[in-house]
Design a protein around this motif. Sequence first.
Motif, PDB file in Angstrom:
ATOM      1  N   ASP A 368       0.856  -1.201   0.000  1.00  0.00           N
ATOM      2  CA  ASP A 368       0.000   0.000   0.000  1.00  0.00           C
ATOM      3  C   ASP A 368       0.883   1.240   0.000  1.00  0.00           C
ATOM      4  OD1 ASP A 368      -2.300  -1.421   0.027  1.00  0.00           O
ATOM      5  OD2 ASP A 368      -2.983  -0.769   2.012  1.00  0.00           O
ATOM      6  N   LEU A 371       2.602   1.832  -3.265  1.00  0.00           N
ATOM      7  CA  LEU A 371       1.680   2.421  -4.232  1.00  0.00           C
ATOM      8  C   LEU A 371       1.574   3.934  -4.004  1.00  0.00           C
ATOM      9  CD1 LEU A 371      -0.286   1.678  -6.452  1.00  0.00           C
ATOM     10  CD2 LEU A 371      -1.945   0.994  -4.726  1.00  0.00           C
ATOM     11  N   ILE A 545       3.829  -3.337  -8.493  1.00  0.00           N
ATOM     12  CA  ILE A 545       2.990  -2.243  -7.985  1.00  0.00           C
ATOM     13  C   ILE A 545       1.670  -2.172  -8.754  1.00  0.00           C
ATOM     14  CG2 ILE A 545       2.888   0.274  -7.729  1.00  0.00           C
ATOM     15  CD1 ILE A 545       5.930   0.121  -7.064  1.00  0.00           C
ATOM     16  N   HIS A 548      -0.697  -4.778  -7.524  1.00  0.00           N
ATOM     17  CA  HIS A 548      -1.303  -4.373  -6.260  1.00  0.00           C
ATOM     18  C   HIS A 548      -2.406  -3.325  -6.482  1.00  0.00           C
ATOM     19  CE1 HIS A 548      -1.604  -4.084  -1.987  1.00  0.00           C
ATOM     20  NE2 HIS A 548      -1.451  -2.771  -2.030  1.00  0.00           N
ATOM     21  N   ALA A 549      -2.120  -2.373  -7.364  1.00  0.00           N
ATOM     22  CA  ALA A 549      -3.123  -1.332  -7.657  1.00  0.00           C
ATOM     23  C   ALA A 549      -4.403  -1.975  -8.180  1.00  0.00           C
ATOM     24  CB  ALA A 549      -2.559  -0.339  -8.679  1.00  0.00           C
ATOM     25  N   LEU A 887      -3.244   2.621 -12.170  1.00  0.00           N
ATOM     26  CA  LEU A 887      -2.377   2.914 -11.026  1.00  0.00           C
ATOM     27  C   LEU A 887      -3.030   3.957 -10.108  1.00  0.00           C
ATOM     28  CD1 LEU A 887       0.576   2.468  -9.894  1.00  0.00           C
ATOM     29  CD2 LEU A 887       1.118   4.640 -10.966  1.00  0.00           C
ATOM     30  N   GLY A 890      -5.942   2.725  -8.130  1.00  0.00           N
ATOM     31  CA  GLY A 890      -5.453   1.951  -6.978  1.00  0.00           C
ATOM     32  C   GLY A 890      -4.988   2.879  -5.877  1.00  0.00           C
ATOM     33  N   ARG A 891      -4.261   3.919  -6.259  1.00  0.00           N
ATOM     34  CA  ARG A 891      -3.768   4.871  -5.256  1.00  0.00           C
ATOM     35  C   ARG A 891      -4.949   5.563  -4.573  1.00  0.00           C
ATOM     36  NH1 ARG A 891      -0.501   9.212  -6.909  1.00  0.00           N
ATOM     37  NH2 ARG A 891       0.389   9.144  -4.853  1.00  0.00           N
TER      38      ARG A 891
END
Length: 902
Positions: A368, A371, A545, A548-549, A887, A890-891
């Motif tokens: 997290d 990110l 990354i 994950h996003a 991205l 996700g952020r």
Amino acid sequence: MAAQETVDNKYVYDFAEGNKELKDLLGGKGANLAEMTNLGLPVPPGFTITTEACKAYLATGAEPEGLAEQIATHLAALEQEMGRRLGDPDDPLLVSVRSGAKFSMPGMMETVLNVGLNDRSVVGLSAQAGGNDRFAWDSYRRLIQMFGKTVCEVPGEEFEHALDEAKRAKGTQNDLDLDADDLRGLVDAYKNIFAKHTGREFPQEPREQLDLAIRAVFESWNAERAVLYRRQERIPADLGTAVNVVTMVFGNLGADSGTGVAFTRDPGSGAQGIYGDYLANAQGEDVVAGIRNTVPLQELERLDKKSYDELLDFMARLEEHYKDLCDIEFTIERGKLWMLQTRVGKRTAAAAFVIAGQLVDEGLIDLDEALHRVNGAQLAQLMFPRFRLDHEFEPVARGIGASPGAASGKVVFTSARAVELAAEGEAVILVRRETNPDDLNGMIAAQGILTSRGGKTSHAAVVARGMGKTCVSGADEIDVNVPAKRFTVAGHTVTEGDVVSIDGTTGKVYLGEVPVMPSEVVQYFEGSLDPEHIDNALVRAVHRIMTHADGKRRLAVRTNADTGADAARARRFGAEGIGLCRTEHMFLGDRRELVEKLILARTDDDRDAALAALLPLQRADFEEIFREMDGLPVTVRLIDPPLHEFLPPLEQLAVNVAVAQERGEDVAKEEALLAAVRRMHEENPMLGLRGVRLGLVIPGLFAMQVRAIAEAAVTVTRAGAVARPEIMVPLVGAVQELETVRAEAEKIIAEVVGDSGVEVLIGTMIEVPRAALTAGQIAEAAQFFSFGTNDLTQMAWGFSRDDVEGAFFWRYLELGIFGISPFESIDRDGVGRLVRIAAQEGRAARPELKLGVCGEHGGDPDSVHFFHEVGLDYVSCSPFRVPVARLEAGRAAVETDGSDSR
Ligand code: PEP
Ligand code: MG
């Protein structure tokens, strides 16, 4: 109550009292000095005067009440700790007075060193330095110079001249050849300069020096260059600067002294290791002035192993503590290492990803946080090819960086020539005054597009971004002469076939070829680099990354695409559907003739014949896209722009007709065309007969498109794929418009889809302010809304999207009316409010209403966060922006709702 008051009015913090979270109050430098002090690192003792004190001073022109006493108290404590008094004639304490705002503003504000020196303490300083008179007098002359310039606005050149004069008298060019006597003489000369300009003697009283220096640092917040810098970097103007009063330590006391900078990792690539520079026997300002060449930090190991080992240990501790790349300034004073500054270091886009990945591996941060440490702008930078600017190339012009990337190629001036040369394998740059839909083939064939007119939402810019093609627009120093096949710029004439290079990130234009390198990150997204099996730290970090996003984001990401090829590429980039297929692009090229027939039709039969001829072509277009997007939703927008865009320009046609008539040729067809163009001429085409209005005025046009969509969906589905069409009506302002189109469309759909299992949704764009404000009514007739924020911005502000960016936005940006073009990043307060209202009222009327955005803002990092907050279901953007939007979505999820996941 009394205690509360004391805290409210606390303007001075000892380093031991602060910490790194207090940047608002203590500035970046002060907060980090405090943090290092509390970590037990050797920071020269001192204190920080808060930004609140600065703000109060700037508001009233006077130091706030209590500040002077608090400084006295902290100074006394400092003197006690150091066992020296400020300016003591026998053994003086000297301090530096340094600015330090919340955000780093390198070199923009003031610093005064050696405060506390005067005619008497200069002798004491010499004794402290083991009888080093030269050092003491050099320090004194530096104080008068800095103090004079910074505090009393004495012109700096006067001091420079006096220094040059002293060197000339000595017969040398080098400051180091001046001995103690020369410098004593220079101090006298400096004092005279000071007195001449200020009408007073150089202040001998140490506390007065200190107070005036603090005041000067406060005032430097509003120095012209600081104001300009803030505007450029979008740093708020009302933050104020803190002032750090720090015990002086000297790196210029001999070979066992020195100064340097260090990074805990390479800020260029992110690689682990020791990076930095060192300069023996020097002060920090000498490094900046470039008086002598620095040596790599590793040299320090040989010069002073003890300090080197200690520094490495401190660097490791700082990284561990800040959990990030730190940059550090230090000084060694006679073998004793002092830490003068640290902060989380700036880095390149590649280093940001690599370091975030490393820190996860090292267990210092979680994914997290990783990110949070990178952003879409950095990812976008990594996706474009770049110039290999090893040696300097001088740009000849600068326009707007309309679509990033780097491209080199032969100049061509027409679409046809671009296609021709590209077919021969040449790289070409299409140069136009501005592009229009007719240039599409040339734009596809070219490596890059250069225009002398138009802004970031001009045709060239929007289309180029959609294709991921480099584009510089509005380079107005370039004078383009298409018929003569040449342009002129800065005294050069460039003709067809000459090579130019354009940088769509910076907007710079170069003559000749600048070498270009492709992006590994794009190769990864395209599937040609496997992150598990290659030794590429950047690609591996991006992969990790991004994964994950994707796991965190709540917004889906679709793409704006209107060809099978774009759809396929966007899908590889992770698009989860098409959010906008602009069908007008399908009416160009060899179909133009049919469109002309449609427009010129005099009878219903003529019109129906033209539409019937267009139907199979449209069906084939949609089949291709549905096949590529098998299983994913595809929003097809019915034709939007004014029809005259498909006809030749009025002036050109009028001239052609006149010339042909003159020659006695048969011009019946051209005359009919000219009459149609005249009939359709509009003063404000953007506000004229386009979108749904066109569909309601030309019978059968929308019906033909709806039929083509439905038939294509059925064909593709029958062939085993899954087509999920969503028909979107453009430019709706009233529910009745949508209802009329919808009624007709539903009939056709029912007739075509039969029992094929194909489901077709019908929805609308929300791009007219009235639609946003009556969204509750419109939702009754719409299964989805897609916000067309390009038009919504245009109509909410009353800004013509094709004109204003080049025309006057520079002035608006300069005046701070907005910090960024509202066409680039959503105007949250105005246009954003319309989006919010429409989303709320639409969902209130129809809870299952699907909400998306397909204007350019769908791929803008900041806007993506806004759309997340508003609760849209998806954003749609050009294929190249899809990874950026993934991205940022996700952020946004991690930053605004932490635990939320899809
Ligand atoms: C919009 O207006 O935001 C939109 C997506 O439509 P276009 O750019 O085609 O007008
Ligand atoms: Mg629009």
